[in-house]
Design an enzyme around this catalytic site. Structure first.
Site, PDB file in Angstrom:
ATOM      1  N   LYS A 220       1.769   9.338  -5.884  1.00  0.00           N
ATOM      2  CA  LYS A 220       2.270  10.694  -5.696  1.00  0.00           C
ATOM      3  C   LYS A 220       3.296  11.050  -6.775  1.00  0.00           C
ATOM      4  CE  LYS A 220       0.324  12.481  -1.966  1.00  0.00           C
ATOM      5  NZ  LYS A 220      -0.556  13.665  -2.103  1.00  0.00           N
TER       6      LYS A 220
ATOM      7  N   VAL B  68       0.832  -1.198   0.000  1.00  0.00           N
ATOM      8  CA  VAL B  68       0.000   0.000   0.000  1.00  0.00           C
ATOM      9  C   VAL B  68       0.872   1.255   0.000  1.00  0.00           C
ATOM     10  CG1 VAL B  68      -1.729   1.321   1.289  1.00  0.00           C
ATOM     11  CG2 VAL B  68      -1.940  -1.162   1.104  1.00  0.00           C
TER      12      VAL B  68
ATOM     13  N   ALA C 239       2.191   1.787  -3.392  1.00  0.00           N
ATOM     14  CA  ALA C 239       1.165   2.379  -4.252  1.00  0.00           C
ATOM     15  C   ALA C 239       1.045   3.872  -3.998  1.00  0.00           C
ATOM     16  CB  ALA C 239      -0.174   1.688  -4.026  1.00  0.00           C
ATOM     17  N   TYR C 240       1.168   4.274  -2.730  1.00  0.00           N
ATOM     18  CA  TYR C 240       1.101   5.690  -2.367  1.00  0.00           C
ATOM     19  C   TYR C 240       2.247   6.468  -3.005  1.00  0.00           C
ATOM     20  CZ  TYR C 240       1.752   9.790   0.646  1.00  0.00           C
ATOM     21  OH  TYR C 240       1.946  11.060   1.118  1.00  0.00           O
ATOM     22  N   LEU C 241       3.472   5.977  -2.849  1.00  0.00           N
ATOM     23  CA  LEU C 241       4.630   6.676  -3.401  1.00  0.00           C
ATOM     24  C   LEU C 241       4.552   6.756  -4.924  1.00  0.00           C
ATOM     25  CD1 LEU C 241       7.518   5.187  -1.227  1.00  0.00           C
ATOM     26  CD2 LEU C 241       6.502   7.465  -1.040  1.00  0.00           C
TER      27      LEU C 241
END
Length: 219
Positions: free
Chosen positions: A134, A126, A129-131
């Site tokens: 962004k 997760v 996926a965030y990095l």
């Protein structure tokens, strides 16, 4: 100055809205939940209910029309899964940029994250996926000639009181920064057009916010 802020009920956004209202600016916060409107009014901001996961470019552009700047400070949040990192942290940022172009709003700030990279790898699926979300959003914004963009990448966010002393540079090294100081830097960047075209990392440091923004590295 009229500034439209996506993620208007977020912890950084509320602090930014309070600062903008205190200096006499107009702050407009985009929110999904009508129940959050009172919190925005309490800090002096104008709430607009608009879900960036379902809104059209024209709907967002209608809110942006007549504004001087747009700030993307939205995020799916720590409890969300990988899919919402894409729909919020990436797609909603791109939507706001598309709408800003359509509305003729050039100044565009995006709150990113240290380590953001469209090809990032991490043991936590997760967080990876965030990095990546962004990073992809940053890439999409930086590719636009019609926007005077600045990408702000804070370190680990904290809720301790702000000090108004920061380090702002193309690369700062790892560190943390109070959300209050992130809001202070965003407020300063809004009135610093010379920082357009910069991707800046932000952590706590020894320089005043005003001096840090005034001496930000040139592209």
């Amino acid at each position: 100055m009229r500034t439209v802020i996506a993620g208007g009920h977020g912890q950084i956004a509320l602090r930014l809205e309070r600062r903008l209202a205190a200096r006499g600016d107009e702050a407009v916060g985009l929110i999904r939940d009508p129940a959050q409107a009172a919190d925005l009014r309490a800090v002096g901001a104008e709430p607009v209910v608009l879900d960036l996961e379902s809104a059209s470019v024209d709907e967002v552009a209608a809110v942006l029309r007549g504004a001087d700047a747009a700030v993307f400070a939205a995020g799916a949040g720590p409890g969300s899964g990988a899919e919402r990192k894409i729909t919020v942290d990436r797609d909603a940022a791109v939507l706001l940029a598309d709408a800003a172009e359509r509305a003729g709003v050039r100044r565009f700030l995006i709150v990113s994250s240290m380590g953001a990279d469209a090809d990032a790898t991490h043991s936590d699926e997760v967080f990876q996926a965030y990095l990546r979300a962004k990073g992809a959003a940053d890439d999409a914004i930086r590719a636009r000639d019609a926007l005077d963009w600045t990408v702000l990448r804070p370190g680990a966010l904290t809720d301790v009181p702000g000090t108004s002393r920061v380090r702002l540079a193309a690369a700062t090294g790892r560190g943390s920064v109070p959300r209050e100081d992130v809001a202070a830097v965003l407020a300063a960047l809004l009135t610093a057009p010379e920082t357009a075209g910069l991707t800046l990392e932000l952590v706590s440091g020894d320089t005043s916010v005003e001096d840090a923004v005034a001496h930000a590295p040139t592209p």
